[in-house]
Design a protein around this motif. Sequence first.
Motif, PDB file in Angstrom:
ATOM      1  N   ALA A  24       0.819  -1.143   0.075  1.00 22.72           N
ATOM      2  CA  ALA A  24       0.023  -0.144   0.015  1.00 22.72           C
ATOM      3  C   ALA A  24       0.842   1.217   0.017  1.00 22.72           C
ATOM      4  O   ALA A  24       0.678   2.203  -0.594  1.00 22.72           O
ATOM      5  CB  ALA A  24      -0.949  -0.173   1.202  1.00 22.72           C
ATOM      6  N   ALA A  25       1.862   1.095   0.631  1.00 28.07           N
ATOM      7  CA  ALA A  25       2.753   2.356   0.818  1.00 28.07           C
ATOM      8  C   ALA A  25       3.494   2.555  -0.770  1.00 28.07           C
ATOM      9  O   ALA A  25       3.659   3.615  -1.026  1.00 28.07           O
ATOM     10  CB  ALA A  25       3.950   2.251   1.941  1.00 28.07           C
ATOM     11  N   ASN A  26       3.489   1.601  -1.348  1.00 29.81           N
ATOM     12  CA  ASN A  26       4.183   1.515  -2.817  1.00 29.81           C
ATOM     13  C   ASN A  26       3.120   1.953  -3.843  1.00 29.81           C
ATOM     14  O   ASN A  26       3.372   2.530  -4.836  1.00 29.81           O
ATOM     15  CB  ASN A  26       4.938   0.277  -3.163  1.00 29.81           C
ATOM     16  CG  ASN A  26       6.187   0.296  -2.368  1.00 29.81           C
ATOM     17  OD1 ASN A  26       7.154   1.021  -2.415  1.00 29.81           O
ATOM     18  ND2 ASN A  26       6.456  -0.854  -1.886  1.00 29.81           N
ATOM     19  N   LEU A  27       1.987   1.641  -3.509  1.00 31.90           N
ATOM     20  CA  LEU A  27       1.018   1.849  -4.500  1.00 31.90           C
ATOM     21  C   LEU A  27       0.331   3.313  -4.489  1.00 31.90           C
ATOM     22  O   LEU A  27       0.315   3.823  -5.528  1.00 31.90           O
ATOM     23  CB  LEU A  27      -0.309   0.756  -4.382  1.00 31.90           C
ATOM     24  CG  LEU A  27      -0.230  -0.484  -4.855  1.00 31.90           C
ATOM     25  CD1 LEU A  27      -1.387  -1.121  -4.099  1.00 31.90           C
ATOM     26  CD2 LEU A  27      -0.025  -0.760  -6.322  1.00 31.90           C
ATOM     27  N   ARG A  28       0.482   3.788  -3.479  1.00 27.10           N
ATOM     28  CA  ARG A  28      -0.089   5.102  -3.212  1.00 27.10           C
ATOM     29  C   ARG A  28       0.759   6.152  -4.043  1.00 27.10           C
ATOM     30  O   ARG A  28       0.118   7.121  -4.849  1.00 27.10           O
ATOM     31  CB  ARG A  28       0.013   5.571  -1.748  1.00 27.10           C
ATOM     32  CG  ARG A  28      -0.618   6.705  -1.421  1.00 27.10           C
ATOM     33  CD  ARG A  28      -0.808   7.370  -0.012  1.00 27.10           C
ATOM     34  NE  ARG A  28      -1.158   8.390   0.344  1.00 27.10           N
ATOM     35  CZ  ARG A  28      -2.309   8.861   0.235  1.00 27.10           C
ATOM     36  NH1 ARG A  28      -3.345   8.240  -0.274  1.00 27.10           N
ATOM     37  NH2 ARG A  28      -2.582  10.254   0.398  1.00 27.10           N
ATOM     38  N   PRO A  29       2.081   6.335  -4.171  1.00 24.88           N
ATOM     39  CA  PRO A  29       2.875   7.291  -4.829  1.00 24.88           C
ATOM     40  C   PRO A  29       2.423   6.951  -6.224  1.00 24.88           C
ATOM     41  O   PRO A  29       2.524   7.954  -7.061  1.00 24.88           O
ATOM     42  CB  PRO A  29       4.234   6.967  -4.433  1.00 24.88           C
ATOM     43  CG  PRO A  29       4.253   6.437  -3.146  1.00 24.88           C
ATOM     44  CD  PRO A  29       3.171   5.519  -3.214  1.00 24.88           C
ATOM     45  N   ALA A  30       2.558   5.859  -6.763  1.00 28.17           N
ATOM     46  CA  ALA A  30       2.322   5.556  -8.244  1.00 28.17           C
ATOM     47  C   ALA A  30       0.816   6.004  -8.731  1.00 28.17           C
ATOM     48  O   ALA A  30       0.941   6.348  -9.758  1.00 28.17           O
ATOM     49  CB  ALA A  30       2.630   3.838  -8.600  1.00 28.17           C
ATOM     50  N   ILE A  31       0.016   5.952  -7.920  1.00 21.24           N
ATOM     51  CA  ILE A  31      -1.236   6.205  -8.168  1.00 21.24           C
ATOM     52  C   ILE A  31      -1.437   7.784  -7.892  1.00 21.24           C
ATOM     53  O   ILE A  31      -2.113   8.598  -9.013  1.00 21.24           O
ATOM     54  CB  ILE A  31      -2.168   5.126  -7.327  1.00 21.24           C
ATOM     55  CG1 ILE A  31      -2.274   3.933  -7.930  1.00 21.24           C
ATOM     56  CG2 ILE A  31      -3.808   5.877  -7.614  1.00 21.24           C
ATOM     57  CD1 ILE A  31      -2.987   3.114  -7.137  1.00 21.24           C
ATOM     58  N   THR A  32      -1.051   8.130  -6.990  1.00 13.27           N
ATOM     59  CA  THR A  32      -1.495   9.658  -6.770  1.00 13.27           C
ATOM     60  C   THR A  32      -0.456  10.664  -7.046  1.00 13.27           C
ATOM     61  O   THR A  32      -0.771  11.824  -7.035  1.00 13.27           O
ATOM     62  CB  THR A  32      -1.632   9.788  -5.248  1.00 13.27           C
ATOM     63  OG1 THR A  32      -0.179   9.594  -4.588  1.00 13.27           O
ATOM     64  CG2 THR A  32      -2.781   9.111  -4.613  1.00 13.27           C
ATOM     65  N   SER A  33       0.552  10.217  -7.725  1.00 15.26           N
ATOM     66  CA  SER A  33       1.661  11.194  -8.373  1.00 15.26           C
ATOM     67  C   SER A  33       1.250  11.549  -9.552  1.00 15.26           C
ATOM     68  O   SER A  33       1.706  12.814  -9.909  1.00 15.26           O
ATOM     69  CB  SER A  33       2.926  10.406  -8.398  1.00 15.26           C
ATOM     70  OG  SER A  33       2.802   9.183  -9.555  1.00 15.26           O
ATOM     71  N   VAL A  34       0.038  11.157 -10.284  1.00 13.88           N
ATOM     72  CA  VAL A  34      -0.342  11.511 -11.434  1.00 13.88           C
ATOM     73  C   VAL A  34      -1.152  13.091 -11.208  1.00 13.88           C
ATOM     74  O   VAL A  34      -0.960  13.881 -12.367  1.00 13.88           O
ATOM     75  CB  VAL A  34      -0.942  10.874 -12.246  1.00 13.88           C
ATOM     76  CG1 VAL A  34      -1.448  11.274 -13.412  1.00 13.88           C
ATOM     77  CG2 VAL A  34      -0.247   9.281 -12.403  1.00 13.88           C
ATOM     78  N   GLY A  35      -1.659  13.168 -10.545  1.00 11.32           N
ATOM     79  CA  GLY A  35      -2.670  14.306 -10.288  1.00 11.32           C
ATOM     80  C   GLY A  35      -1.826  15.697 -10.011  1.00 11.32           C
ATOM     81  O   GLY A  35      -2.317  16.570 -10.885  1.00 11.32           O
ATOM     82  N   PRO A  36      -0.820  15.645  -9.251  1.00  9.85           N
ATOM     83  CA  PRO A  36      -0.008  16.977  -9.286  1.00  9.85           C
ATOM     84  C   PRO A  36       0.548  17.460 -10.612  1.00  9.85           C
ATOM     85  O   PRO A  36       0.864  18.496 -10.759  1.00  9.85           O
ATOM     86  CB  PRO A  36       0.896  16.916  -8.361  1.00  9.85           C
ATOM     87  CG  PRO A  36       0.663  15.724  -7.450  1.00  9.85           C
ATOM     88  CD  PRO A  36      -0.347  15.101  -8.293  1.00  9.85           C
ATOM     89  N   VAL A  37       1.116  16.508 -11.515  1.00 12.28           N
ATOM     90  CA  VAL A  37       1.468  16.782 -12.733  1.00 12.28           C
ATOM     91  C   VAL A  37       0.673  16.353 -13.959  1.00 12.28           C
ATOM     92  O   VAL A  37       1.171  16.628 -15.055  1.00 12.28           O
ATOM     93  CB  VAL A  37       2.810  15.754 -12.730  1.00 12.28           C
ATOM     94  CG1 VAL A  37       4.075  16.176 -11.815  1.00 12.28           C
ATOM     95  CG2 VAL A  37       2.537  14.460 -13.001  1.00 12.28           C
ATOM     96  N   VAL A  38      -0.630  16.557 -13.635  1.00 12.33           N
ATOM     97  CA  VAL A  38      -1.585  16.473 -14.811  1.00 12.33           C
ATOM     98  C   VAL A  38      -1.450  17.504 -15.834  1.00 12.33           C
ATOM     99  O   VAL A  38      -1.805  17.052 -16.956  1.00 12.33           O
ATOM    100  CB  VAL A  38      -2.779  15.765 -14.167  1.00 12.33           C
ATOM    101  CG1 VAL A  38      -3.575  16.857 -13.798  1.00 12.33           C
ATOM    102  CG2 VAL A  38      -3.545  15.005 -15.592  1.00 12.33           C
TER     103      VAL A  38
END
Length: 105
Positions: A24-38
């Motif tokens: 879960a700690a590894n999935l979170r950055p991969a999924i949520t990192s798109v939002g700020p750079v969309v």
Amino acid sequence: MGQQKDLVKALSGSVLVLGIIFIAANLRPAITSVGPVVGAVRNGLHLSNAAAGFITTLTLLSFALILAPKLANRLGQELALFLGMIVLLVGILIRSCGSAALLFV
């Protein structure tokens, strides 16, 4: 002999929970990192606002609706978690290629 089986079962459950926490700690950055750079992704790949929004939703939908429940029921939790990490790795590598078509894959 019964105590050893109970200990192994307890340790197995603890390792599974610990694995879920690490994943879960590894999935979170991969999924949520798109939002700020969309915005930058949208401009760089010349995507519409709808397509850019779909990118952020697609990842969540694929993990929630397609992969997790079906794999966990068929393969077991441990193997499903491992395969989920492999799929995540492949997805990150594919979306890093710089093509709009590969970004949606």
